[in-house]
Design a protein around this motif. Structure first.
Motif, short mmCIF file in Angstrom:
data_model
loop_
_atom_site.label_atom_id
_atom_site.label_comp_id
_atom_site.label_asym_id
_atom_site.label_seq_id
_atom_site.Cartn_x
_atom_site.Cartn_y
_atom_site.Cartn_z
N CYS A 30 0.85 -1.18 0.00
CA CYS A 30 0.00 0.00 0.00
C CYS A 30 0.89 1.24 0.00
O CYS A 30 2.12 1.14 -0.02
CB CYS A 30 -0.97 0.01 1.18
N GLY A 31 0.29 2.40 0.03
CA GLY A 31 1.05 3.63 -0.11
C GLY A 31 1.22 3.97 -1.58
O GLY A 31 1.30 3.08 -2.43
N ASN A 32 1.25 5.26 -1.87
CA ASN A 32 1.37 5.72 -3.25
C ASN A 32 1.86 7.17 -3.27
O ASN A 32 2.24 7.72 -2.23
CB ASN A 32 0.02 5.58 -3.98
N LEU A 33 1.82 7.78 -4.42
CA LEU A 33 2.29 9.16 -4.54
C LEU A 33 1.46 10.11 -3.68
O LEU A 33 1.99 11.08 -3.13
CB LEU A 33 2.26 9.60 -6.01
N ASP A 34 0.17 9.86 -3.56
CA ASP A 34 -0.69 10.73 -2.77
C ASP A 34 -0.47 10.57 -1.27
O ASP A 34 -0.44 11.54 -0.52
CB ASP A 34 -2.17 10.47 -3.10
N SER A 35 -0.30 9.32 -0.83
CA SER A 35 -0.20 9.07 0.61
C SER A 35 1.04 9.70 1.23
O SER A 35 1.05 10.01 2.43
CB SER A 35 -0.20 7.56 0.89
N HIS A 36 2.09 9.88 0.44
CA HIS A 36 3.35 10.42 0.97
C HIS A 36 3.73 11.76 0.34
O HIS A 36 4.87 12.20 0.46
CB HIS A 36 4.48 9.40 0.77
N LEU A 37 2.75 12.40 -0.29
CA LEU A 37 3.04 13.70 -0.91
C LEU A 37 3.49 14.72 0.13
O LEU A 37 4.37 15.55 -0.13
CB LEU A 37 1.80 14.21 -1.65
N HIS A 38 2.89 14.66 1.34
CA HIS A 38 3.28 15.62 2.38
C HIS A 38 4.75 15.46 2.77
O HIS A 38 5.40 16.45 3.13
CB HIS A 38 2.39 15.45 3.61
N VAL A 39 5.27 14.23 2.69
CA VAL A 39 6.68 14.00 3.04
C VAL A 39 7.60 14.61 1.99
O VAL A 39 8.51 15.37 2.32
CB VAL A 39 6.96 12.48 3.17
N VAL A 40 7.35 14.29 0.72
CA VAL A 40 8.23 14.80 -0.33
C VAL A 40 8.09 16.31 -0.48
O VAL A 40 9.06 17.01 -0.81
CB VAL A 40 8.00 14.06 -1.67
N ALA A 41 6.88 16.83 -0.24
CA ALA A 41 6.68 18.28 -0.33
C ALA A 41 7.49 19.00 0.74
O ALA A 41 8.07 20.07 0.48
CB ALA A 41 5.20 18.62 -0.20
N ARG A 42 7.54 18.42 1.93
CA ARG A 42 8.32 19.07 3.00
C ARG A 42 9.81 19.01 2.67
O ARG A 42 10.54 19.99 2.88
CB ARG A 42 8.06 18.40 4.34
N ILE A 43 10.28 17.88 2.17
CA ILE A 43 11.70 17.78 1.79
C ILE A 43 12.01 18.80 0.69
O ILE A 43 13.04 19.48 0.72
CB ILE A 43 12.03 16.35 1.33
N ALA A 44 11.11 18.91 -0.28
CA ALA A 44 11.33 19.87 -1.37
C ALA A 44 11.37 21.29 -0.84
O ALA A 44 12.20 22.10 -1.28
CB ALA A 44 10.21 19.72 -2.41
N ARG A 45 10.49 21.61 0.08
CA ARG A 45 10.44 22.96 0.63
C ARG A 45 11.68 23.29 1.46
O ARG A 45 12.25 24.37 1.36
CB ARG A 45 9.18 23.13 1.49
N LEU A 46 12.13 22.34 2.27
CA LEU A 46 13.27 22.59 3.16
C LEU A 46 14.60 22.62 2.41
O LEU A 46 15.50 23.38 2.76
CB LEU A 46 13.32 21.53 4.26
#
Length: 256
Positions: A30-46
């Motif tokens: 399970c898990g996909n691009l939507d389920s972990h978007l908040h993680v990658v978005a934070r890494i991208a922002r920081l």
């Protein structure tokens, strides 16, 4: 295998300047691009870097060897796009942490240079559960991960492969790049993390482990609003910046 590139608002830097390759968790089913978007978005922002998020195939569509192959293909695609391995940091949480390390090892077997660094958040690092049974967290893990792992491995196990051959802990670690591993102090996968840190140290490689008390498996991904999770993302950002600043053609090939 599908990938998406996530950037913070205003980030126009080309991937050749630096990129994070991220594999989401989810137990290989399970898990996909939507389920972990908040993680990658934070890494991208920081980091203000593009983050390539990989939607690898999972059970029941494929066994774990094909999940690894998808992740290797994503890394190969980055290199074919002209990104130097010295400008790539590979990261993942839980099952994605397994895939981060497994991708580096499988990639080397396929002639791909290792990247500048690797990050694992509560990574599974061995498919066999024997060593975990004698660890102090075997019955202490709040998530009960130890009891479900054998069932997961039974489902994802390739018919014609040895789980030992697929486990990062059983690989030659002498050429792996600097590693940052985040783990909850009470989770059973601390066993995997401690053994990987020991193996990397014996192999002369750099490994930093952060063991967080009073937390759960993969807490930065599952509970990103916690102060501890925010601190983890800051540590990851510093690690990524250091890896990219210190990278060189020689280190990409595991020399040193």
């Amino acid at each position: 295998m599908t990938v998406e590139t996530v950037r913070a608002p205003g980030c126009v830097a080309p991937m050749s300047d630096g990129v994070v390759l991220y594999f989401h968790g989810g137990g290989f089913f399970c898990g996909n691009l939507d389920s972990h978007l908040h993680v990658v978005a934070r890494i991208a922002r920081l980091t203000n870097l593009p983050v390539v998020h990989v939607d690898y195939r999972q059970h029941p569509e494929v066994a774990i060897d094909m999940s690894i192959q998808d992740c290797v293909d994503a890394y190969r695609w980055l290199l074919e796009e002209g990104v130097s391995p010295t400008r790539v940091v590979v990261a993942g949480d839980s099952a994605g942490g397994f895939l981060a390390f497994a991708t580096l090892i499988a990639g080397q077997r396929n002639g791909l240079a290792v990247p500048a660094g690797v990050i694992g958040i509560s990574p599974l690092l061995e498919l066999d559960s024997l060593a975990r049974k004698s660890h102090e967290n075997f019955r202490r893990d709040p998530f009960g991960v130890a009891s479900v792992l054998p069932l997961i491995v039974e489902c994802i196990h390739p018919a014609q492969a040895d789980v030992d051959d697929l486990s990062p802990l059983n690989a030659d670690l002498k050429t792996l790049p600097p590693a940052l591993i985040i783990v909850a102090e009470s989770e059973v996968l601390r066993c995997d993390v401690e053994r990987m840190c020991e193996g990397l140290t014996v192999a002369g490689r750099q490994c930093t482990v952060q063991s967080w008390p009073h937390q759960l498996h993969a807490f930065p991904a599952l509970l990103p609003f916690l102060p501890e999770s925010r601190a983890v993302f800051e540590s990851m950002t510093q690690f990524i910046e250091t890896c990219l600043a210190n990278s060189s053609p020689s280190s990409s090939m595991g020399v040193g």
